[in-house]
Design a protein around this motif. Structure first.
Motif, PDB file in Angstrom:
ATOM      1  N   UNK A 132       1.172  -1.233   0.025  1.00  0.00           N
ATOM      2  CA  UNK A 132      -0.164  -0.155  -0.371  1.00  0.00           C
ATOM      3  C   UNK A 132       0.805   1.282  -0.116  1.00  0.00           C
ATOM      4  N   UNK A 133       2.002   1.490   0.840  1.00  0.00           N
ATOM      5  CA  UNK A 133       2.934   2.102   0.900  1.00  0.00           C
ATOM      6  C   UNK A 133       3.328   2.743   0.115  1.00  0.00           C
ATOM      7  N   UNK A 134       4.420   1.785  -0.011  1.00  0.00           N
ATOM      8  CA  UNK A 134       5.744   1.692  -0.799  1.00  0.00           C
ATOM      9  C   UNK A 134       5.534   1.231  -2.346  1.00  0.00           C
ATOM     10  N   UNK A 135       4.478   0.462  -2.472  1.00  0.00           N
ATOM     11  CA  UNK A 135       4.276   0.087  -3.645  1.00  0.00           C
ATOM     12  C   UNK A 135       3.389   0.998  -4.977  1.00  0.00           C
ATOM     13  N   UNK A 137      -0.508   0.306  -4.404  1.00  0.00           N
ATOM     14  CA  UNK A 137      -1.492  -0.566  -5.062  1.00  0.00           C
ATOM     15  C   UNK A 137      -2.846   0.129  -4.799  1.00  0.00           C
ATOM     16  N   UNK A 138      -3.472  -0.222  -4.458  1.00  0.00           N
ATOM     17  CA  UNK A 138      -4.685   0.289  -4.175  1.00  0.00           C
ATOM     18  C   UNK A 138      -5.016  -0.739  -2.947  1.00  0.00           C
ATOM     19  N   UNK A 139      -6.759  -0.495  -2.472  1.00  0.00           N
ATOM     20  CA  UNK A 139      -6.769  -1.606  -1.521  1.00  0.00           C
ATOM     21  C   UNK A 139      -7.087  -2.943  -2.077  1.00  0.00           C
ATOM     22  N   UNK A 140      -7.917  -2.321  -3.107  1.00  0.00           N
ATOM     23  CA  UNK A 140      -9.009  -3.509  -4.166  1.00  0.00           C
ATOM     24  C   UNK A 140      -7.578  -4.210  -5.392  1.00  0.00           C
ATOM     25  N   UNK A 141      -6.508  -3.588  -5.327  1.00  0.00           N
ATOM     26  CA  UNK A 141      -5.634  -4.192  -6.152  1.00  0.00           C
ATOM     27  C   UNK A 141      -5.093  -5.343  -5.372  1.00  0.00           C
ATOM     28  N   UNK A 142      -4.571  -4.559  -3.663  1.00  0.00           N
ATOM     29  CA  UNK A 142      -3.953  -5.921  -3.245  1.00  0.00           C
ATOM     30  C   UNK A 142      -4.984  -6.735  -2.883  1.00  0.00           C
ATOM     31  N   UNK A 143      -5.718  -7.066  -2.583  1.00  0.00           N
ATOM     32  CA  UNK A 143      -7.121  -8.014  -2.142  1.00  0.00           C
ATOM     33  C   UNK A 143      -7.547  -7.908  -3.829  1.00  0.00           C
TER      34      UNK A 143
END
Length: 416
Positions: A132-135, A137-143
């Motif tokens: 989330x922080x370094x990459x 990515x959105x929460x949706x993308x991580x999920x």
């Protein structure tokens, strides 16, 4: 997606880690920094549509996010506290003397990496917070990448940030005597992200390329900020593995095992470059498990064919790896190498000693089924294929295992 939105997405992905790390260093608040960056992104969507994309979009976002952070602190009327007043002072003092689109963003990502991967956080939280922080990515993308709900991932990130705040985890690079142990945790987090992309435990695909690319990018950032042979070893391992991705499935989406892959589909430029990096790393003389795994991957990549693979050296390298990690999975891989050297019966004996520890590990049954079939024990092999199919959650792998079992059954019927 409009051209402006596409360019903004690219700039955010490339710069969000550096922007957030600079803001968090000053504010000591993950949520405030992320909210300020989101405000800046929203502002960019409208302003860039009218004014065009600035020459340095990342610096523009950083300047805007810093101003938004100042606004948020003032609006919440927390600036009367001494600590908050100091944050405001630091933010206000950080005004650029040159045009905002020309300024550099302070690079504090190394602090952010070690904070996200602090041992006080569990591994799931470390992975989610890092992406989330370094990459960026959105929460949706991580999920989507981890086949979890957005609620679950959001809760992990929120709990991680709360843990950092409540436990007063310092936003800092560890002292030299602690950095080795902390670095190992960071490397494991990045490797876990890569493995999740490569194994694609569930679903219809074998590789989540975006997640793999993100893990490689994080590894490259860490190697640049904190050069170390094991960090380089991990980066080489990921690059060598990912270079073979195009050959892992055929045109119909079927899994293609390494021995049958079309090696012309491999990215040989990437392999050559990663191999050269690995050889340079070896000259440091500070060997570790990631470097050994990279060496094994390099032997696979450099072989002209499956038959010309140096299995004897791979077997020896797995022995060296077992000195660092005597896990049953390492022993399983070494047994497979032994089988490919021609020691089928000896390999089968070694696998049988691992049966209890790997009773719920799908690759164990797939490997033993293959060796059993090669030693003429087809019925036992069919039983192991059934168990491997039962344990597999990936539809592509499950289909491949079913095909192997069906081919074995057809062979048995033909030879009756």
């Amino acid at each position: 997606m409009s051209p402006i939105e596409a360019e903004l997405t690219r700039i955010v992905r490339a710069n969000s880690g550096q922007i957030l790390s600079a803001l968090i260093k000053t504010t000591q608040d993950f949520s405030l920094a992320q909210d300020a960056l989101q405000d800046a992104i929203a502002q960019a969507l409208t302003q860039w549509a009218d004014d065009g994309v600035p020459k340095n979009g990342g610096a523009w976002l950083y300047t805007s996010a810093r101003r938004r952070a100042i606004d948020r602190i003032r609006k919440e009327q927390r600036h009367h506290a001494d600590t908050t007043q100091q944050i405001l002072t630091d933010l206000l003092d950080d005004q650029p003397d040159i045009a905002e689109w020309e300024q550099d963003i302070p690079d504090e990502r190394l602090r952010l990496i070690f904070t996200c991967c602090h041992p006080a956080l569990n591994m799931d939280a470390q992975v989610a917070l890092t992406l989330r922080t370094l990459g960026g990515l959105s929460v949706r993308e991580i999920a989507r990448a981890f086949l979890a709900s957005e609620t679950t991932i959001g809760q992990r990130i929120t709990r991680a940030k709360q843990k950092i705040k409540s436990a007063k985890i310092p936003y800092e690079i560890p002292e030299q005597e602690d950095i080795q142990a902390r670095r190992d945790g960071v490397l494991k987090t990045i490797y876990l992200i890569f493995n999740e992309s490569y194994t694609a435990y569930e679903g219809q695909s074998l590789t989540r390329e975006d997640l793999a690319n993100e893990a490689i990018r994080l590894g490259a950032i860490l190697q640049k900020l904190d050069p170390n042979p094991e960090t380089s070893g991990l980066l080489c391992l990921m690059r060598l593995t990912h270079a073979r991705r195009a050959a892992r499935q055929d045109a119909d989406g079927n899994f293609v095992p390494l021995e049958k892959q079309d090696r012309t589909l491999w990215d040989h430029d990437e392999i050559s470059d990663a191999h050269a990096q690995l050889l340079t790393t070896f000259t440091k003389g500070q060997f570790g498990p990631f470097q050994i795994q990279a060496a094994i991957s390099a032997l696979h990549c450099l072989a002209e064919s499956w038959q010309e693979t140096d299995w004897q050296q791979i077997y020896a390298l797995y022995g060296a790896l077992a000195a660092y990690d005597p896990s049953p999975i390492i022993q399983l891989n070494q047994a497979v190498a032994l089988a490919n050297m021609g020691g089928l019966n000896k390999a089968l004996e070694q696998l049988n000693t691992l049966a209890a520890e790997l009773a719920h590990y799908q690759p164990f049954y797939a490997a033993r089924a293959d060796i059993l079939s090669r030693t003429g024990q087809e019925k036992l092999a069919q039983n192991d294929y059934d168990k491997a199919i039962e344990l597999s959650q990936n539809q592509v792998e499950k289909r491949f295992l079913f095909q192997m079992k069906s081919a074995l059954a057809a062979s048995l019927k033909k030879n009756k």
